[in-house]
Design an enzyme around this catalytic site. Structure first.
Site, PDB file in Angstrom:
ATOM      1  N   LEU A  37       0.419  -6.614  -2.513  1.00  0.00           N
ATOM      2  CA  LEU A  37       0.069  -6.135  -3.847  1.00  0.00           C
ATOM      3  C   LEU A  37       0.773  -7.013  -4.873  1.00  0.00           C
ATOM      4  CD1 LEU A  37       0.225  -2.211  -3.834  1.00  0.00           C
ATOM      5  CD2 LEU A  37      -1.741  -3.615  -4.431  1.00  0.00           C
ATOM      6  N   ASP A  38       0.071  -7.382  -5.943  1.00  0.00           N
ATOM      7  CA  ASP A  38       0.689  -8.148  -7.016  1.00  0.00           C
ATOM      8  C   ASP A  38       1.830  -7.345  -7.634  1.00  0.00           C
ATOM      9  OD1 ASP A  38      -0.996 -10.280  -6.694  1.00  0.00           O
ATOM     10  OD2 ASP A  38      -2.369  -9.711  -8.313  1.00  0.00           O
ATOM     11  N   PRO A  39       2.838  -8.014  -8.216  1.00  0.00           N
ATOM     12  CA  PRO A  39       3.978  -7.298  -8.807  1.00  0.00           C
ATOM     13  C   PRO A  39       3.578  -6.242  -9.839  1.00  0.00           C
ATOM     14  CG  PRO A  39       4.487  -9.625  -8.616  1.00  0.00           C
ATOM     15  CD  PRO A  39       3.041  -9.478  -8.243  1.00  0.00           C
TER      16      PRO A  39
END
Length: 297
Positions: A37-39
Protein backbone atom coordinates in the site's frame (compact mmCIF):
# COMPACT_ATOMS: atom_id res chain seq x y z
CA UNK A 1 2.83 -17.60 16.45
CA UNK A 2 1.80 -18.66 12.97
CA UNK A 3 -1.04 -17.16 10.96
CA UNK A 4 -2.40 -13.90 9.57
CA UNK A 5 -2.48 -10.62 11.45
CA UNK A 6 -4.63 -8.10 9.59
CA UNK A 7 -3.53 -4.52 10.11
CA UNK A 8 -5.47 -1.35 9.40
CA UNK A 9 -2.48 0.46 7.93
CA UNK A 10 -2.15 4.04 9.14
CA UNK A 11 -1.43 6.92 6.78
CA UNK A 12 2.22 7.91 6.21
CA UNK A 13 3.42 4.36 6.90
CA UNK A 14 4.83 2.22 4.11
CA UNK A 15 3.89 -1.47 4.15
CA UNK A 16 7.49 -2.20 5.17
CA UNK A 17 7.17 0.32 8.02
CA UNK A 18 4.22 -1.68 9.34
CA UNK A 19 6.17 -4.94 9.18
CA UNK A 20 9.14 -3.29 10.93
CA UNK A 21 6.84 -1.95 13.66
CA UNK A 22 5.29 -5.39 14.16
CA UNK A 23 8.70 -7.01 14.42
CA UNK A 24 9.30 -4.78 17.41
CA UNK A 25 5.89 -5.45 18.96
CA UNK A 26 5.89 -9.22 18.40
CA UNK A 27 9.62 -9.65 18.99
CA UNK A 28 10.00 -11.85 15.93
CA UNK A 29 11.59 -11.42 12.51
CA UNK A 30 9.62 -13.85 10.37
CA UNK A 31 6.94 -11.55 9.01
CA UNK A 32 5.76 -10.59 5.52
CA UNK A 33 2.92 -8.56 4.05
CA UNK A 34 0.39 -9.49 1.40
CA UNK A 35 0.20 -6.53 -0.96
CA UNK A 36 1.93 -3.14 -0.91
CA UNK A 37 0.00 0.00 0.00
CA UNK A 38 1.28 3.49 -0.79
CA UNK A 39 2.23 5.57 2.30
CA UNK A 40 -0.78 7.89 1.92
CA UNK A 41 -3.22 4.95 1.79
CA UNK A 42 -4.90 3.30 4.74
CA UNK A 43 -6.79 0.06 5.20
CA UNK A 44 -6.41 -3.69 4.91
CA UNK A 45 -2.85 -5.01 5.05
CA UNK A 46 -2.62 -8.76 5.79
CA UNK A 47 0.64 -9.57 7.57
CA UNK A 48 1.87 -13.16 7.51
CA UNK A 49 3.37 -14.35 10.77
CA UNK A 50 5.84 -17.21 11.29
CA UNK A 51 5.44 -20.23 8.99
CA UNK A 52 2.52 -18.45 7.32
CA UNK A 53 5.06 -16.31 5.41
CA UNK A 54 5.30 -19.24 2.99
CA UNK A 55 1.82 -18.27 1.77
CA UNK A 56 2.69 -14.65 0.94
CA UNK A 57 3.14 -15.24 -2.78
CA UNK A 58 0.50 -17.91 -3.36
CA UNK A 59 -2.72 -16.25 -2.22
CA UNK A 60 -5.40 -17.60 -4.58
CA UNK A 61 -7.62 -14.54 -4.13
CA UNK A 62 -5.69 -11.50 -5.41
CA UNK A 63 -8.78 -9.30 -5.69
CA UNK A 64 -8.59 -5.99 -3.84
CA UNK A 65 -11.27 -3.41 -3.10
CA UNK A 66 -10.77 0.30 -2.54
CA UNK A 67 -12.66 3.46 -1.69
CA UNK A 68 -10.92 6.35 -3.41
CA UNK A 69 -11.55 10.08 -3.15
CA UNK A 70 -10.88 12.18 -6.25
CA UNK A 71 -10.86 15.75 -7.49
CA UNK A 72 -11.33 16.78 -11.10
CA UNK A 73 -9.88 19.87 -12.77
CA UNK A 74 -6.18 19.38 -12.06
CA UNK A 75 -3.27 16.97 -12.47
CA UNK A 76 -0.13 16.23 -10.47
CA UNK A 77 3.21 14.55 -11.03
CA UNK A 78 2.27 11.72 -8.65
CA UNK A 79 -1.36 11.57 -9.86
CA UNK A 80 -2.56 12.34 -6.34
CA UNK A 81 -2.98 15.31 -4.00
CA UNK A 82 0.36 14.62 -2.30
CA UNK A 83 2.33 15.51 -5.42
CA UNK A 84 2.99 18.82 -7.18
CA UNK A 85 -0.41 19.88 -8.48
CA UNK A 86 -0.50 21.66 -11.86
CA UNK A 87 -2.46 22.09 -15.10
CA UNK A 88 -5.66 23.43 -13.62
CA UNK A 89 -8.90 23.35 -15.64
CA UNK A 90 -12.20 25.09 -14.94
CA UNK A 91 -14.18 22.75 -17.20
CA UNK A 92 -17.54 21.88 -15.65
CA UNK A 93 -18.20 18.15 -15.23
CA UNK A 94 -21.61 16.70 -14.45
CA UNK A 95 -22.22 13.39 -12.71
CA UNK A 96 -23.66 12.05 -15.96
CA UNK A 97 -20.36 12.82 -17.70
CA UNK A 98 -18.46 10.65 -15.25
CA UNK A 99 -20.98 7.81 -15.42
CA UNK A 100 -20.70 7.86 -19.21
CA UNK A 101 -16.95 7.13 -19.21
CA UNK A 102 -16.70 4.64 -16.33
CA UNK A 103 -17.49 1.61 -18.55
CA UNK A 104 -14.32 2.38 -20.54
CA UNK A 105 -12.29 1.72 -17.38
CA UNK A 106 -14.04 -1.50 -16.41
CA UNK A 107 -13.01 -5.02 -17.36
CA UNK A 108 -9.62 -5.94 -18.80
CA UNK A 109 -7.90 -2.71 -19.81
CA UNK A 110 -4.38 -1.49 -20.52
CA UNK A 111 -2.77 0.78 -17.94
CA UNK A 112 0.49 2.72 -18.15
CA UNK A 113 2.33 2.47 -14.80
CA UNK A 114 2.93 5.92 -13.26
CA UNK A 115 6.46 7.26 -12.90
CA UNK A 116 6.00 7.38 -9.14
CA UNK A 117 5.70 3.61 -8.72
CA UNK A 118 7.82 0.64 -7.70
CA UNK A 119 7.82 -0.81 -11.22
CA UNK A 120 11.35 -1.48 -12.48
CA UNK A 121 12.66 -0.39 -15.89
CA UNK A 122 16.18 -1.55 -16.78
CA UNK A 123 16.74 -2.53 -13.16
CA UNK A 124 15.77 0.85 -11.71
CA UNK A 125 12.64 1.74 -9.74
CA UNK A 126 10.51 4.29 -11.53
CA UNK A 127 10.06 6.39 -8.40
CA UNK A 128 13.85 6.73 -8.04
CA UNK A 129 14.06 8.07 -11.59
CA UNK A 130 11.03 10.34 -11.07
CA UNK A 131 12.66 11.92 -8.00
CA UNK A 132 15.61 12.83 -10.23
CA UNK A 133 13.26 14.45 -12.71
CA UNK A 134 13.78 11.64 -15.23
CA UNK A 135 10.85 10.35 -17.27
CA UNK A 136 11.32 7.10 -19.18
CA UNK A 137 9.18 5.10 -21.57
CA UNK A 138 7.02 2.47 -19.90
CA UNK A 139 5.05 -0.38 -21.37
CA UNK A 140 1.32 -0.47 -20.70
CA UNK A 141 0.19 -3.56 -18.78
CA UNK A 142 -3.12 -5.38 -18.77
CA UNK A 143 -5.09 -4.99 -15.56
CA UNK A 144 -8.61 -5.98 -14.61
CA UNK A 145 -11.16 -3.73 -12.95
CA UNK A 146 -14.15 -5.89 -12.09
CA UNK A 147 -16.23 -3.10 -10.54
CA UNK A 148 -16.07 0.70 -10.74
CA UNK A 149 -18.88 2.58 -9.00
CA UNK A 150 -19.34 6.31 -8.46
CA UNK A 151 -20.42 6.47 -4.81
CA UNK A 152 -20.72 10.25 -4.56
CA UNK A 153 -19.98 13.40 -6.55
CA UNK A 154 -20.39 17.13 -6.01
CA UNK A 155 -20.40 19.03 -9.30
CA UNK A 156 -19.61 22.35 -7.59
CA UNK A 157 -16.33 21.20 -6.04
CA UNK A 158 -15.85 18.47 -8.66
CA UNK A 159 -14.94 16.09 -5.86
CA UNK A 160 -16.28 12.61 -5.28
CA UNK A 161 -15.69 9.02 -4.23
CA UNK A 162 -15.22 5.87 -6.29
CA UNK A 163 -15.61 2.29 -5.14
CA UNK A 164 -13.22 0.02 -7.05
CA UNK A 165 -12.71 -3.73 -7.12
CA UNK A 166 -9.69 -4.82 -9.12
CA UNK A 167 -6.94 -7.36 -9.67
CA UNK A 168 -3.27 -7.33 -8.81
CA UNK A 169 -1.08 -4.54 -10.19
CA UNK A 170 -3.78 -1.90 -10.57
CA UNK A 171 -2.84 1.69 -9.72
CA UNK A 172 -5.98 3.42 -8.45
CA UNK A 173 -4.50 6.91 -8.84
CA UNK A 174 -3.78 6.09 -12.49
CA UNK A 175 -7.39 5.00 -13.01
CA UNK A 176 -8.48 8.40 -11.67
CA UNK A 177 -5.84 10.23 -13.73
CA UNK A 178 -7.00 8.46 -16.89
CA UNK A 179 -10.68 9.19 -16.15
CA UNK A 180 -9.80 12.88 -15.71
CA UNK A 181 -7.86 12.81 -18.98
CA UNK A 182 -10.83 11.22 -20.76
CA UNK A 183 -13.11 13.94 -19.38
CA UNK A 184 -10.71 16.59 -20.68
CA UNK A 185 -10.08 18.25 -17.32
CA UNK A 186 -7.58 16.10 -15.44
CA UNK A 187 -8.06 14.35 -12.13
CA UNK A 188 -6.14 13.44 -9.00
CA UNK A 189 -6.69 11.02 -6.12
CA UNK A 190 -7.33 12.73 -2.76
CA UNK A 191 -7.67 9.70 -0.47
CA UNK A 192 -7.42 5.92 -0.61
CA UNK A 193 -8.70 3.21 1.71
CA UNK A 194 -8.22 -0.46 0.89
CA UNK A 195 -11.42 -2.08 2.11
CA UNK A 196 -10.58 -5.69 1.22
CA UNK A 197 -7.57 -7.79 0.23
CA UNK A 198 -7.04 -11.53 -0.08
CA UNK A 199 -10.45 -12.32 1.35
CA UNK A 200 -9.93 -10.07 4.41
CA UNK A 201 -11.90 -6.91 5.15
CA UNK A 202 -11.67 -3.92 7.46
CA UNK A 203 -13.63 -5.85 10.11
CA UNK A 204 -10.71 -8.31 10.31
CA UNK A 205 -8.18 -5.53 10.91
CA UNK A 206 -6.58 -4.03 14.01
CA UNK A 207 -4.66 -0.81 14.51
CA UNK A 208 -1.01 -0.90 15.58
CA UNK A 209 -2.05 0.47 18.98
CA UNK A 210 -4.58 -2.34 19.43
CA UNK A 211 -1.94 -4.90 18.52
CA UNK A 212 0.49 -3.39 21.01
CA UNK A 213 -2.17 -3.48 23.73
CA UNK A 214 -2.98 -7.11 22.93
CA UNK A 215 0.70 -8.03 23.17
CA UNK A 216 1.10 -6.18 26.47
CA UNK A 217 -1.94 -7.95 27.94
CA UNK A 218 -0.81 -11.38 26.74
CA UNK A 219 -3.72 -12.01 24.35
CA UNK A 220 -2.04 -11.34 21.01
CA UNK A 221 -2.86 -14.90 19.90
CA UNK A 222 -6.55 -13.96 19.73
CA UNK A 223 -5.79 -11.54 16.89
CA UNK A 224 -3.94 -14.10 14.75
CA UNK A 225 -6.15 -15.69 12.08
CA UNK A 226 -5.43 -19.23 10.83
CA UNK A 227 -3.40 -19.27 7.62
CA UNK A 228 -5.85 -21.56 5.84
CA UNK A 229 -8.35 -18.69 5.78
CA UNK A 230 -6.27 -17.35 2.89
CA UNK A 231 -7.19 -20.48 0.94
CA UNK A 232 -10.86 -20.61 1.94
CA UNK A 233 -11.89 -20.28 -1.71
CA UNK A 234 -10.22 -23.64 -2.50
CA UNK A 235 -11.91 -27.00 -1.85
CA UNK A 236 -10.36 -29.12 0.90
CA UNK A 237 -8.54 -32.45 0.76
CA UNK A 238 -8.01 -34.50 3.93
CA UNK A 239 -5.23 -37.07 3.95
CA UNK A 240 -4.69 -40.26 5.90
CA UNK A 241 -1.65 -40.84 8.09
CA UNK A 242 0.52 -42.45 5.40
CA UNK A 243 -0.56 -39.90 2.79
CA UNK A 244 0.32 -37.07 5.19
CA UNK A 245 3.87 -38.40 5.57
CA UNK A 246 4.19 -38.71 1.79
CA UNK A 247 2.87 -35.20 1.24
CA UNK A 248 5.27 -33.71 3.78
CA UNK A 249 8.12 -35.47 1.98
CA UNK A 250 7.05 -34.04 -1.38
CA UNK A 251 5.91 -37.42 -2.76
CA UNK A 252 3.18 -37.45 -5.42
CA UNK A 253 -0.07 -39.09 -4.32
CA UNK A 254 -2.21 -41.52 -6.28
CA UNK A 255 -5.26 -39.48 -7.29
CA UNK A 256 -7.55 -42.52 -7.04
CA UNK A 257 -6.69 -42.96 -3.35
CA UNK A 258 -7.78 -39.45 -2.31
CA UNK A 259 -11.54 -39.42 -1.83
CA UNK A 260 -12.02 -35.62 -1.72
CA UNK A 261 -10.84 -34.95 -5.30
CA UNK A 262 -13.56 -33.30 -7.38
CA UNK A 263 -13.99 -33.26 -11.16
CA UNK A 264 -14.47 -29.48 -11.23
CA UNK A 265 -11.35 -28.41 -9.30
CA UNK A 266 -7.60 -28.78 -9.75
CA UNK A 267 -6.13 -26.85 -6.79
CA UNK A 268 -6.92 -27.72 -3.17
CA UNK A 269 -6.05 -26.81 0.40
CA UNK A 270 -4.67 -29.85 2.23
CA UNK A 271 -5.25 -31.07 5.78
CA UNK A 272 -3.19 -33.79 7.43
CA UNK A 273 -4.37 -36.81 9.39
CA UNK A 274 -4.46 -34.73 12.59
CA UNK A 275 -6.78 -32.15 10.98
CA UNK A 276 -4.10 -29.45 10.72
CA UNK A 277 -3.66 -27.40 7.55
CA UNK A 278 -0.41 -28.41 5.85
CA UNK A 279 -0.44 -26.74 2.44
CA UNK A 280 -1.86 -26.84 -1.06
CA UNK A 281 -1.81 -29.36 -3.89
CA UNK A 282 -2.53 -29.55 -7.60
CA UNK A 283 -4.02 -32.47 -9.50
CA UNK A 284 -2.24 -33.92 -12.54
CA UNK A 285 -5.11 -35.88 -14.04
CA UNK A 286 -3.14 -36.88 -17.13
CA UNK A 287 -0.68 -38.82 -14.98
CA UNK A 288 -3.19 -39.74 -12.29
CA UNK A 289 -1.34 -38.07 -9.43
CA UNK A 290 -1.60 -35.19 -6.98
CA UNK A 291 1.44 -32.95 -6.73
CA UNK A 292 2.44 -30.88 -3.71
CA UNK A 293 1.71 -27.21 -4.36
CA UNK A 294 3.02 -25.38 -1.31
CA UNK A 295 4.09 -27.39 1.73
CA UNK A 296 3.34 -25.27 4.80
CA UNK A 297 4.81 -27.83 7.18
Amino acid sequence: MNGILCVNKPQDFTSFDVVAKLRGILQMKRLGHGGTLDPMATGVLPVFVGCATKACDIMPDTTKSYRAGFRLGCTSDTQDVWGTVSEFSDKAVAESDILAVLPEFTGKIMQLPPMYSAVQVNGKRLYDLARQGIVVEREAREIEVSSLVLESYDSASREGTLSIECGKGTYIRTVINDIGEKLGCGGIMTSLVRTASGGFGLDDCHTLDEIQQAKDSGCIGKLILPVDKVFASLPAIRLGEAQTRMYRSGVKLDITRVSDVRPDADTYRVYGSDGAFIGTCVTDRENGVIRVGKNMG
